[in-house]
Write a protein that holds these residues in place. Structure first.
Motif, short mmCIF file in Angstrom:
data_model
loop_
_atom_site.label_atom_id
_atom_site.label_comp_id
_atom_site.label_asym_id
_atom_site.label_seq_id
_atom_site.Cartn_x
_atom_site.Cartn_y
_atom_site.Cartn_z
N LEU A 295 -4.59 -4.83 -5.27
CA LEU A 295 -4.65 -4.55 -3.84
C LEU A 295 -5.98 -5.04 -3.26
O LEU A 295 -6.02 -5.55 -2.14
CB LEU A 295 -4.47 -3.05 -3.58
N ARG B 247 3.35 12.34 1.76
CA ARG B 247 4.31 11.26 1.99
C ARG B 247 4.31 10.21 0.91
O ARG B 247 5.23 9.42 0.80
CB ARG B 247 4.04 10.59 3.34
N TRP B 248 3.26 10.15 0.10
CA TRP B 248 3.21 9.05 -0.85
C TRP B 248 2.72 9.40 -2.22
O TRP B 248 2.97 8.67 -3.16
CB TRP B 248 2.37 7.90 -0.29
N HIS B 249 2.02 10.49 -2.39
CA HIS B 249 1.41 10.70 -3.70
C HIS B 249 2.15 11.75 -4.52
O HIS B 249 2.54 12.79 -4.01
CB HIS B 249 -0.05 11.10 -3.55
N PRO C 145 -8.12 5.51 1.49
CA PRO C 145 -6.80 6.10 1.18
C PRO C 145 -6.45 6.06 -0.30
O PRO C 145 -5.87 7.02 -0.81
CB PRO C 145 -5.81 5.25 2.00
N LEU D 241 -8.20 0.50 2.60
CA LEU D 241 -7.81 0.44 1.19
C LEU D 241 -8.52 1.50 0.34
O LEU D 241 -7.88 2.37 -0.24
CB LEU D 241 -8.10 -0.95 0.62
N LEU E 61 0.87 -1.18 0.00
CA LEU E 61 0.00 0.00 0.00
C LEU E 61 0.90 1.23 0.00
O LEU E 61 1.68 1.42 0.93
CB LEU E 61 -0.91 0.00 1.24
N PRO E 62 0.82 2.05 -1.04
CA PRO E 62 1.79 3.15 -1.19
C PRO E 62 1.70 4.21 -0.09
O PRO E 62 2.64 4.97 0.09
CB PRO E 62 1.47 3.74 -2.56
N TRP E 63 0.58 4.27 0.63
CA TRP E 63 0.43 5.29 1.68
C TRP E 63 0.87 4.79 3.04
O TRP E 63 0.76 5.50 4.02
CB TRP E 63 -1.03 5.76 1.76
N ARG E 64 1.34 3.55 3.12
CA ARG E 64 1.79 3.03 4.41
C ARG E 64 3.29 2.84 4.43
O ARG E 64 3.88 2.44 3.44
CB ARG E 64 1.14 1.67 4.68
N LEU F 8 -5.41 -8.53 -2.49
CA LEU F 8 -4.64 -8.70 -1.25
C LEU F 8 -5.59 -8.70 -0.04
O LEU F 8 -5.43 -9.51 0.88
CB LEU F 8 -3.63 -7.56 -1.13
#
Lengths: 247, 260
Positions: B148, B250-252, B169, B166, A80-83, B151
């Motif tokens: 995902l 932080r991630w996008h 976010p 999931l 999961l890219p946000w974790r 998963l």
């Protein structure tokens, strides 16, 4: 644990027969590799074992009549890219409802075991492909599975990284002795990791034969030995036969 | 790019516009009641500063109240529609149809239902801002990575857990885009709500200030109030943008490129 008479036909027009009567024994603590041409239904075997797909007939038998804990490593890391890495690794425990402290402790130890210590707080996008795959292995192992299913987990990596991860996986298996079923395209990978290599035919997938791998030790050097090359040849010949080219 | 290079062009354009405005009023001797000079507008804002400050506050409360309702409701509705093809096919065309309705035209009906006052203003802002949030949430939910999802199926995750861990976010970048649009629309909805829901007095909202200034031909005050309404819009947009950046940085990629 065993697969008995496993068949899978995908409905459609015309229906596609993917697997025909697959029997595989999975002795506790054994490492089995499943190899075959692409499209032969190898991945379908794993998906059925994991409950992501259903057998048309036959299926997965286990005793004592208790569902084994299953860990699954996909072809891609699927993080999961946000974790952060630690939260990704802890996901299976979190979904089970394990308390946070316990989760954190176990995820930390799984991260150590795949040699990612120091990257627990990193975001997936900042890691290399090999490191992300290590994290995926840690996530598959974090719940201490009895059966680990590996769907060509290192297929997208470069050769050297792939060798390193195979060696790591072998060490993990030797220490923890989970039962492992590996699907792969790579004959050297199958020979290096497995005690037994099962060869499938093209679709519909049937078992053509198997090769017992009796390597005395599995160090990086073994890949350069005649013994290793000989085993690779034997699997390759079976595979040729399976494809109908060896006749 | 250096900060100055980013900030200079818009500042130059705004300054040139204000200068042209001032020159035009002087050169063509435009009467004050049609177009006041920039100076006259600033003076009116200063003279009426108490009234305008309260107006801004009231409008900000109306717009952000409406925005908050639109955000919560829009994310909820978008998430529910995203659950099944059936729900989406059944309801989504309806929401598109509703979008064709000039929503601000509903403001008078809201006054009938909710009475004069801030409740009607908040409802008006919420209705106008709602649809982009629904559409963008649904778009996000629809494009969650299948791998995902698998998963989570592997670990037999329940619906609520799947949504929280999931789908929400994963949809966040798209939801933030919807909220940005909603922030601007909420101010429009609030001002129109204020036009019709007339609650006057010392602490009347900006929409009311504009209407009463219109009746007195006080163009300078109208321009001032409009400018302040725009500032309320900018502020709300800025807060949403900052919130989105905090959540995604932080991630996008969308947040990372703008912070570099």
């Amino acid at each position: 644990m065993a697969l008995r008479g496993l068949c899978r036909t995908f409905s459609g027009d015309p229906p596609v027969e993917a697997l025909r009567s697959i029997d595989i024994d999975l002795a506790p603590g054994s490492f089995t590799a499943l190899i075959g041409p692409s499209g032969c239904g190898k991945t379908t075997v794993l998906r059925i074992l994991a409950g992501l797909d259903e057998a048309s007939s036959g299926g997965f038998e286990f005793e004592p009549s208790r569902t084994p804990r299953i860990g699954y490593c996909f072809q891609e890391p699927r993080l999961l890219p946000w974790r952060r890495i630690d939260a990704n690794v802890a996901l299976p425990l979190e979904l089970e409802g394990m308390p946070r402290e316990e989760r954190r402790r176990r995820a930390g130890s799984a991260i150590e075991r795949v040699e990612l210590g120091g990257f627990a707080a990193a975001m997936p996008a900042t890691l290399s492909g090999g490191m992300r795959m290590r994290a995926a292995v840690a996530r598959a192992l974090v719940a201490e599975p009895q059966l680990l299913l590996l769907d060509e987990p290192f297929g997208a990596l470069d050769e050297v990284t792939r060798y390193r991860l195979d060696e790591m996986l072998h060490d993990l298996w030797r220490r923890d002795r989970f039962t492992a079923l590996l699907v792969t395209h790579s004959i050297p990978e199958a020979v290096f990791l497995a005690e037994r290599v099962v060869v499938l035919s093209p679709r519909p997938g049937r078992i053509i034969g198997e090769v017992a791998v009796d390597l005395t030790e599995r160090t990086p050097q073994v890949r350069a030995t005649d013994e290793f090359a000989h085993l690779v040849q034997r699997v390759y010949r079976l595979l040729l036969e399976a494809m109908g080219d060896g006749a | 790019m250096p900060r100055i290079a980013v900030a200079a062009p818009p500042i130059a354009v705004v300054a040139a516009t204000v200068l042209l405005w001032w020159l035009a009023v002087r050169a063509f001797e435009i009467p004050e009641y049609l177009l006041p000079t920039p100076g006259a507008v600033l003076e009116a804002v200063w003279v009426e500063r108490d009234r305008l400050a309260w107006g801004m506050l009231a409008t900000a409360i109306g717009a952000s109240g409406g925005f908050a309702i639109a955000a919560a409701l829009g994310i909820a509705i978008g998430s529910i529609l995203g659950l099944s093809r059936f729900l989406e096919r059944g309801f989504y065309p309806l929401t598109l149809l509703l979008q064709m309705v000039p929503l601000v035209a509903l403001a008078p009906i809201l006054v009938v239902w909710l009475g004069y006052g801030q409740r009607a203003v908040i409802a008006s802002a919420a209705i106008v801002a709602l649809f982009p949030v629904i559409a963008n949430t649904l778009g996000g939910m629809r494009s969650v990575d299948r791998d995902l999802e698998e998963l989570f199926s592997l670990h037999r995750a329940g619906l609520a857990s799947r949504w929280w861990r999931l789908r929400l976010p994963a949809s966040l970048p798209s939801i933030v885009t919807g909220l940005r649009i909603a922030a601007g629309l909420a101010v429009i909805g609030a001002i129109v709500g204020e036009f019709v829901s007339a609650y006057a007095g010392d602490r009347a909202p900006l929409g009311m200030v504009i209407v009463s200034a219109m009746r007195e031909y006080r163009t300078d005050l109208m321009f001032g109030a409009i400018g302040l309404a725009a500032i309320v819009g900018f502020a709300l947009f800025g807060i949403v943008n900052f919130g989105g950046w905090l959540l995604l940085r932080r991630w996008h990629a969308s947040a990372r490129s703008s912070s570099d």
